[in-house]
Design a protein around this motif. Sequence first.
Motif, PDB file in Angstrom:
ATOM      1  N   TRP A 201     -27.639   5.141 -13.373  1.00 48.16           N
ATOM      2  CA  TRP A 201     -27.920   3.626 -13.997  1.00 48.16           C
ATOM      3  C   TRP A 201     -28.779   2.792 -13.119  1.00 48.16           C
ATOM      4  O   TRP A 201     -29.876   2.100 -13.378  1.00 48.16           O
ATOM      5  N   LEU A 202     -28.852   2.358 -11.536  1.00 46.50           N
ATOM      6  CA  LEU A 202     -29.917   2.333 -11.277  1.00 46.50           C
ATOM      7  C   LEU A 202     -30.476   2.815 -10.008  1.00 46.50           C
ATOM      8  O   LEU A 202     -29.644   4.277  -9.609  1.00 46.50           O
ATOM      9  N   ARG A 203     -31.642   2.578  -9.705  1.00 45.52           N
ATOM     10  CA  ARG A 203     -32.791   3.384  -8.733  1.00 45.52           C
ATOM     11  C   ARG A 203     -32.259   3.097  -7.449  1.00 45.52           C
ATOM     12  O   ARG A 203     -32.714   3.478  -6.311  1.00 45.52           O
ATOM     13  N   TRP A 204     -31.624   1.842  -6.492  1.00 49.22           N
ATOM     14  CA  TRP A 204     -31.677   1.681  -5.735  1.00 49.22           C
ATOM     15  C   TRP A 204     -29.977   2.283  -4.707  1.00 49.22           C
ATOM     16  O   TRP A 204     -29.027   1.301  -5.529  1.00 49.22           O
ATOM     17  N   PRO A 205     -30.254   2.621  -4.140  1.00 53.50           N
ATOM     18  CA  PRO A 205     -28.824   4.213  -3.347  1.00 53.50           C
ATOM     19  C   PRO A 205     -27.843   3.194  -2.463  1.00 53.50           C
ATOM     20  O   PRO A 205     -27.046   2.724  -2.565  1.00 53.50           O
ATOM     21  N   ILE A 206     -28.706   1.642  -2.180  1.00 51.20           N
ATOM     22  CA  ILE A 206     -27.530   0.528  -1.497  1.00 51.20           C
ATOM     23  C   ILE A 206     -26.961  -0.104  -2.115  1.00 51.20           C
ATOM     24  O   ILE A 206     -25.791  -0.605  -1.572  1.00 51.20           O
ATOM     25  N   VAL A 207     -26.883  -0.141  -3.227  1.00 51.61           N
ATOM     26  CA  VAL A 207     -25.862  -0.640  -4.538  1.00 51.61           C
ATOM     27  C   VAL A 207     -24.612   0.112  -4.148  1.00 51.61           C
ATOM     28  O   VAL A 207     -23.218  -0.653  -3.965  1.00 51.61           O
ATOM     29  N   GLY A 208     -25.200   1.255  -4.263  1.00 58.47           N
ATOM     30  CA  GLY A 208     -23.457   1.864  -4.517  1.00 58.47           C
ATOM     31  C   GLY A 208     -23.177   1.988  -3.624  1.00 58.47           C
ATOM     32  O   GLY A 208     -22.219   2.673  -3.504  1.00 58.47           O
ATOM     33  N   ILE A 209     -23.635   1.883  -2.207  1.00 55.60           N
ATOM     34  CA  ILE A 209     -23.706   2.208  -0.342  1.00 55.60           C
ATOM     35  C   ILE A 209     -22.218   1.667  -0.606  1.00 55.60           C
ATOM     36  O   ILE A 209     -21.604   0.964   0.286  1.00 55.60           O
ATOM     37  N   LEU A 210     -22.928   0.367  -0.200  1.00 53.37           N
ATOM     38  CA  LEU A 210     -22.705  -1.219   0.113  1.00 53.37           C
ATOM     39  C   LEU A 210     -21.522  -1.661  -1.264  1.00 53.37           C
ATOM     40  O   LEU A 210     -20.380  -2.560  -0.727  1.00 53.37           O
ATOM     41  N   LEU A 211     -21.695  -1.317  -2.527  1.00 47.99           N
ATOM     42  CA  LEU A 211     -20.247  -2.187  -3.403  1.00 47.99           C
ATOM     43  C   LEU A 211     -18.563  -1.572  -3.028  1.00 47.99           C
ATOM     44  O   LEU A 211     -18.061  -2.747  -2.941  1.00 47.99           O
ATOM     45  N   PRO A 212     -18.841   0.030  -2.786  1.00 47.94           N
ATOM     46  CA  PRO A 212     -17.006  -0.640  -2.215  1.00 47.94           C
ATOM     47  C   PRO A 212     -16.972  -0.570  -1.088  1.00 47.94           C
ATOM     48  O   PRO A 212     -15.390  -0.082  -0.302  1.00 47.94           O
ATOM     49  N   VAL A 213     -17.551  -0.984  -0.738  1.00 47.80           N
ATOM     50  CA  VAL A 213     -17.072  -0.690   1.081  1.00 47.80           C
ATOM     51  C   VAL A 213     -16.149  -2.683   1.230  1.00 47.80           C
ATOM     52  O   VAL A 213     -14.981  -2.066   2.108  1.00 47.80           O
ATOM     53  N   PRO A 214     -16.055  -3.332   0.699  1.00 49.77           N
ATOM     54  CA  PRO A 214     -14.801  -4.168   0.501  1.00 49.77           C
ATOM     55  C   PRO A 214     -13.605  -3.083   0.408  1.00 49.77           C
ATOM     56  O   PRO A 214     -13.044  -3.769   0.796  1.00 49.77           O
ATOM     57  N   LEU A 215     -13.531  -2.522  -0.317  1.00 51.97           N
ATOM     58  CA  LEU A 215     -12.694  -1.967  -0.912  1.00 51.97           C
ATOM     59  C   LEU A 215     -11.716  -0.735   0.313  1.00 51.97           C
ATOM     60  O   LEU A 215     -10.738  -0.842   0.563  1.00 51.97           O
ATOM     61  N   PHE A 216     -12.544  -0.258   0.482  1.00 54.73           N
ATOM     62  CA  PHE A 216     -12.475   0.438   2.453  1.00 54.73           C
ATOM     63  C   PHE A 216     -11.807  -0.245   3.182  1.00 54.73           C
ATOM     64  O   PHE A 216     -11.148   0.331   3.615  1.00 54.73           O
ATOM     65  N   VAL A 217     -12.401  -1.725   3.165  1.00 54.47           N
ATOM     66  CA  VAL A 217     -11.917  -1.814   4.935  1.00 54.47           C
ATOM     67  C   VAL A 217     -10.266  -3.021   4.099  1.00 54.47           C
ATOM     68  O   VAL A 217     -10.153  -2.783   5.091  1.00 54.47           O
ATOM     69  N   LEU A 218     -10.170  -3.434   3.039  1.00 56.91           N
ATOM     70  CA  LEU A 218      -9.394  -3.210   2.704  1.00 56.91           C
ATOM     71  C   LEU A 218      -8.469  -2.457   2.640  1.00 56.91           C
ATOM     72  O   LEU A 218      -6.840  -2.569   2.899  1.00 56.91           O
ATOM     73  N   HIS A 220      -7.924  -0.965   5.246  1.00 59.98           N
ATOM     74  CA  HIS A 220      -7.139  -0.617   6.446  1.00 59.98           C
ATOM     75  C   HIS A 220      -6.698  -2.133   7.114  1.00 59.98           C
ATOM     76  O   HIS A 220      -7.178  -3.296   6.316  1.00 59.98           O
ATOM     77  N   GLY A 221      -5.710  -1.798   7.696  1.00 57.16           N
ATOM     78  CA  GLY A 221      -4.641  -2.951   8.500  1.00 57.16           C
ATOM     79  C   GLY A 221      -5.175  -3.462   9.344  1.00 57.16           C
ATOM     80  O   GLY A 221      -3.971  -3.606   9.934  1.00 57.16           O
ATOM     81  N   TYR A 222      -6.266  -3.251   9.998  1.00 56.07           N
ATOM     82  CA  TYR A 222      -7.096  -4.044  11.285  1.00 56.07           C
ATOM     83  C   TYR A 222      -7.101  -5.507  11.367  1.00 56.07           C
ATOM     84  O   TYR A 222      -7.286  -6.014  10.418  1.00 56.07           O
ATOM     85  N   ASN A 223      -7.486  -5.807  12.537  1.00 57.19           N
ATOM     86  CA  ASN A 223      -7.865  -7.096  12.275  1.00 57.19           C
ATOM     87  C   ASN A 223      -9.342  -7.122  12.676  1.00 57.19           C
ATOM     88  O   ASN A 223      -9.885  -6.377  12.114  1.00 57.19           O
ATOM     89  N   LEU A 224     -10.527  -8.457  12.504  1.00 52.29           N
ATOM     90  CA  LEU A 224     -11.355  -8.823  11.880  1.00 52.29           C
ATOM     91  C   LEU A 224     -12.465  -7.470  13.463  1.00 52.29           C
ATOM     92  O   LEU A 224     -12.954  -7.337  12.229  1.00 52.29           O
ATOM     93  N   LEU A 225     -11.692  -7.948  14.612  1.00 49.98           N
ATOM     94  CA  LEU A 225     -12.822  -6.308  14.799  1.00 49.98           C
ATOM     95  C   LEU A 225     -13.059  -4.878  14.950  1.00 49.98           C
ATOM     96  O   LEU A 225     -13.930  -4.380  13.736  1.00 49.98           O
ATOM     97  N   GLY A 226     -11.830  -4.445  13.910  1.00 52.17           N
ATOM     98  CA  GLY A 226     -11.603  -3.747  13.280  1.00 52.17           C
ATOM     99  C   GLY A 226     -12.372  -3.244  12.372  1.00 52.17           C
ATOM    100  O   GLY A 226     -12.472  -1.989  12.190  1.00 52.17           O
ATOM    101  N   GLN A 227     -11.831  -4.782  11.142  1.00 53.88           N
ATOM    102  CA  GLN A 227     -12.870  -4.387   9.821  1.00 53.88           C
ATOM    103  C   GLN A 227     -14.209  -4.198  10.018  1.00 53.88           C
ATOM    104  O   GLN A 227     -14.483  -3.388   9.021  1.00 53.88           O
ATOM    105  N   ILE A 228     -14.450  -4.745  11.699  1.00 54.50           N
ATOM    106  CA  ILE A 228     -16.175  -4.626  11.582  1.00 54.50           C
ATOM    107  C   ILE A 228     -16.142  -3.363  11.021  1.00 54.50           C
ATOM    108  O   ILE A 228     -17.228  -2.380  11.251  1.00 54.50           O
ATOM    109  N   HIS A 229     -15.754  -2.497  12.529  1.00 56.59           N
ATOM    110  CA  HIS A 229     -16.145  -1.366  12.827  1.00 56.59           C
ATOM    111  C   HIS A 229     -15.785  -0.535  11.639  1.00 56.59           C
ATOM    112  O   HIS A 229     -16.605   0.705  10.916  1.00 56.59           O
TER     113      HIS A 229
END
Length: 320
Positions: A201-218, A220-229
């Motif tokens: 639907w969209l030309r910009w790849p950055i949308v598909g790259i960033l949108l699933p990041v929060p789900l990927f982070v959730l 994993h059960g790390y602390n803040l530093l681990g979640q940043i990684h």
Amino acid sequence: MTPTAPDTDPSRVDGAPQAPPTAADGFAYHRIPRALPHRRHWFRPLVAVGVSGAVYVVMLIQLLVPLLLVTLIWPGAGPSEMLTDPLNPTDQLLGLGMLALLLPAALIGTLAGYGRAGIAHSVFGRFRWRLLGRAAIVVLPVYVLLNMVLSLVLERDALVVPPFSAAVVLAWLVVLVLAPLQSAGEEYLFRVLPLQALGTWLRWPIVGILLPVPLFVLGHGYNLLGQIHIALFAIVMGLLAWKTGGIELPVLLHAANNWTLFAIAPLIPGFTEQGEVTVEAMIVATAPMLALVAGIWWWYSRREGLGLWEPQRGTLRSSR
């Protein structure tokens, strides 16, 4: 700088269908579904995601029901409470197997949604094993040194030798087989499906790259530093898939990391359990990963004659 890919989109001129796309007007990875004849059917990404989810649920039931029956018959063969015991084959089968099932689910969903499962692999419609093999010559030794040799040296006081039993050997063999598939499953779920669904639907790849990041982070059960990684890892894997026109190298990096970690987990109690991450541990994990991705990015650009921010394109008829 937001990566954007020129996107040639052959359609209709004066009511007449245009010829299929050629190598001169190829598509970037996130837009490759639009190289197919039915690219203008807006609902196809929804079909791909929906079928992937349904297939995953069916396969998950097929995995859990036999394991439940085995546990009822032999209670000692059941999983631990947290599914994190590296010496328990049922833990390893469940923990890694449930994620490995994401791989066939995503491929079946892609086939149902777009009519061709190969677009999930690369812009050439297939998995580039030769590309993966060439990169593995560098990537795998780095992770062996980082995750295995260095960890064994730093954790030498905590090392234990597990009892040599059939259960321990089976647990280790399950890890060696399923860890790469588990890594691939996560890449196809969090990189392939969002990139190509949104890219349809969209030309910009950055949308598909960033949108699933929060789900990927959730996940994993790390602390803040681990979640940043974890967030950084997700972002650079998405960028690498866009750049190289396929999911092969993100799968390689993910699998090399997880496989080497799980392989020595029986020797270091609690080694793969998620929790607190120190600044030093984050740097040790993040710096080599970023360096590898930067090196691969430069190497692939030189190899394919691409500009630094120019993605690999294809028409599903090319080969590498």
